[in-house]
Enzyme design. Structure first.
Site, PDB file in Angstrom:
ATOM      1  N   SER A   1       0.833  -1.199   0.000  1.00 10.89           N
ATOM      2  CA  SER A   1       0.000   0.000   0.000  1.00 10.89           C
ATOM      3  C   SER A   1       0.872   1.255   0.000  1.00 10.89           C
ATOM      4  O   SER A   1       1.633   1.475  -0.941  1.00 10.89           O
ATOM      5  CB  SER A   1      -0.973  -0.030   1.182  1.00 10.89           C
ATOM      6  OG  SER A   1      -1.953   0.970   1.050  1.00 10.89           O
TER       7      SER A   1
ATOM      8  N   HIS B   1      -8.781   0.909   0.493  1.00  8.09           N
ATOM      9  CA  HIS B   1      -8.826  -0.002  -0.653  1.00  8.09           C
ATOM     10  C   HIS B   1     -10.217  -0.593  -0.883  1.00  8.09           C
ATOM     11  O   HIS B   1     -10.381  -1.799  -1.061  1.00  8.09           O
ATOM     12  CB  HIS B   1      -7.774  -1.110  -0.498  1.00  8.09           C
ATOM     13  CG  HIS B   1      -6.384  -0.567  -0.396  1.00  8.09           C
ATOM     14  ND1 HIS B   1      -5.744   0.018  -1.464  1.00  8.09           N
ATOM     15  CD2 HIS B   1      -5.530  -0.496   0.654  1.00  8.09           C
ATOM     16  CE1 HIS B   1      -4.543   0.426  -1.072  1.00  8.09           C
ATOM     17  NE2 HIS B   1      -4.393   0.140   0.203  1.00  8.09           N
TER      18      HIS B   1
END
Length: 313
Positions: A93, A201
Site C-alpha cells: 500500500s 482499498h
C-alpha cells in the site's frame, strides 16, 4: 548474500504505531538527512511527530502515511549506502511510494507530500464508525471473495488486501464487513479488526481517489530505474505505464501483495528480502508466500552487519 540477489519491501499502514519512534536513529546521518528533507517538504516538523507523537497520533492516516514513507526511504538509503543493490522493490500500500523514491521514479519531497495528501483525503472520506477493516486468516482468497458477495445489500464490502496464502483483509461499510466476518468465521477463519482510521482499498474511498488524481497531476514521475512491482497490477512497472493513474486507482483497488511476492520469488534472481519500515508485519507474509526466500527486517539486517559495518543505523 550478494547485492543483486536482494529485494527491498516497504511496510504499509496497519502495524504497531508504538514501534515507530524506535525505527529511526536520531544520530544516523542518513536518517537525519531524510527527516530534514521531509520537514522541509511538508512545512512542519514531521520529525518531531515521529519521536514525540503518541501512538494514537501516529495511527492517524494523515500522519502515518508520510511517516511510513519517510522511514522506508531512510532505511533503504542506508542500505544503499552500505552497497546493497536491490534487484526488485515492492511496497505494501503506502509502502509503494517509498519504493518509487528508491527507484528514482519520483522525488522524495513529492512523494512525502503526496503521502500526506493521500492520508488526509482517505481519512476524511468516511466518517468515523461507518467503515471497518478486518484481517482474515485461515481460509483462502476465493472463500473470502465468495463471502463478500452475499452482504452487498448492507453496503460496500470487498477484499482490500491479498497478503499471503490464507491471509486477506476485508474492507467496507461496517455492517457489510461484520456479515462477511461472521461468514468467514463459520468457515473456520480467525479474524482481527485493524486499528486504522478509515476503510482503505474499497469503493467508499472513490471521492478520495478522484481528488487525489488532481494532486498526482502536479508531480513528475519517471520510469523506475529499479524494478518496482506495482500493487494494482502485481507486475513490474514499465516505460509507458501511467504511474499517476495506477496510484490513483491504488486507493480503491485491492493490494495484490501475495502475487507481487510470488513474482519476485519466481524471478530466480532474489534470494533475500529485506523489509524497510517500522514493525515486522511483512515478514510473516513473505514467509508464507515465498518460503524459499530469506526474509529479514532492516533492524536484523543491520545487527548482522554490525561487526563489519561498525554498528547501528
Amino acid at each position: 548474500m550478494s547485492g543483486d540477489r536482494t529485494a527491498l519491501v516497504f511496510e504499509g499502514q496497519g502495524g504497531d504505531a508504538a514501534g515507530i519512534p524506535a525505527a529511526l536513529d536520531r544520530d544516523c546521518p542518513v536518517c537525519g538527512e531524510v527527516l530534514d528533507e521531509a520537514d522541509a517538504a511538508l512545512g512542519f516538523p514531521l520529525s518531531k511527530v515521529v519521536f514525540e507523537g503518541t501512538p494514537d497520533e501516529l495511527r492517524q492516516t494523515a500522519v502515518a502515511q508520510p511517516v511510513l514513507v519517510t522511514i522506508g526511504v531512510a532505511h533503504a538509503r542506508h542500505l544503499l549506502s552500505l552497497g546493497v543493490l536491490p534487484a526488485y522493490l515492492a511496497g505494501h500500500s503506502i509502502g509503494q511510494y517509498a519504493a518509487l523514491v528508491i527507484a528514482d521514479a519520483v522525488d522524495f519531497a513529492d512523494a512525502v507530500r503526496l503521502a500526506a495528501r493521500r492520508g488526509e483525503l482517505m481519512q476524511a472520506a468516511v466518517p468515523d464508525g461507518v467503515g471497518a477493516m478486518v484481517a482474515v486468516s485461515g481460509i483462502e482468497l476465493s472463500e473470502v471473495l465468495d463471502a463478500c458477495q452475499e452482504p452487498r445489500h448492507l453496503g460496500v464490502v470487498g477484499v482490500a488486501c491479498d497478503n499471503a496464502p490464507g491471509r486477506t483483509v476485508v474492507s467496507g461499510t461496517s455492517a457489510a464487513v461484520e456479515a462477511v466476518v461472521t461468514a468467514c468465521q463459520d468457515e473456520g477463519a480467525v479474524t482481527v479488526e485493524l486499528p486504522v482510521s478509515a476503510p482503505f482499498h474499497c469503493e467508499l474511498l472513490t471521492d478520495a481517489k478522484n481528488a487525489f488524481a488532481t494532486a498526482l497531476g502536479d508531480v513528475t514521475f519517471r520510469t523506475p530505474a529499479i524494478s518496482v512491482v506495482d500493487n494494482v497490477t502485481a507486475r513490474p512497472l514499465r516505460a509507458g505505464d501511467d504511474i499517476p493513474s495506477l496510484l490513483s486507482e491504488h486507493i480503491v483497488a485491492r493490494v495484490r501483495f501475495r502475487e507481487s511476492l510470488e513474482l519476485v520469488a519466481a524471478s530466480g534472481v532474489v534470494g533475500e528480502i529485506v523489509t524497510c519500515g517500522p514493525g515486522h508485519s511483512l515478514l510473516k507474509m513473505i514467509g508464507k508466500t515465498a518460503p524459499g526466500v530469506r526474509a529479514v527486517s532492516f533492524d536484523r539486517y543491520m545487527q548482522e552487519r554490525a561487526p563489519s559495518s561498525g554498528g547501528g543505523h
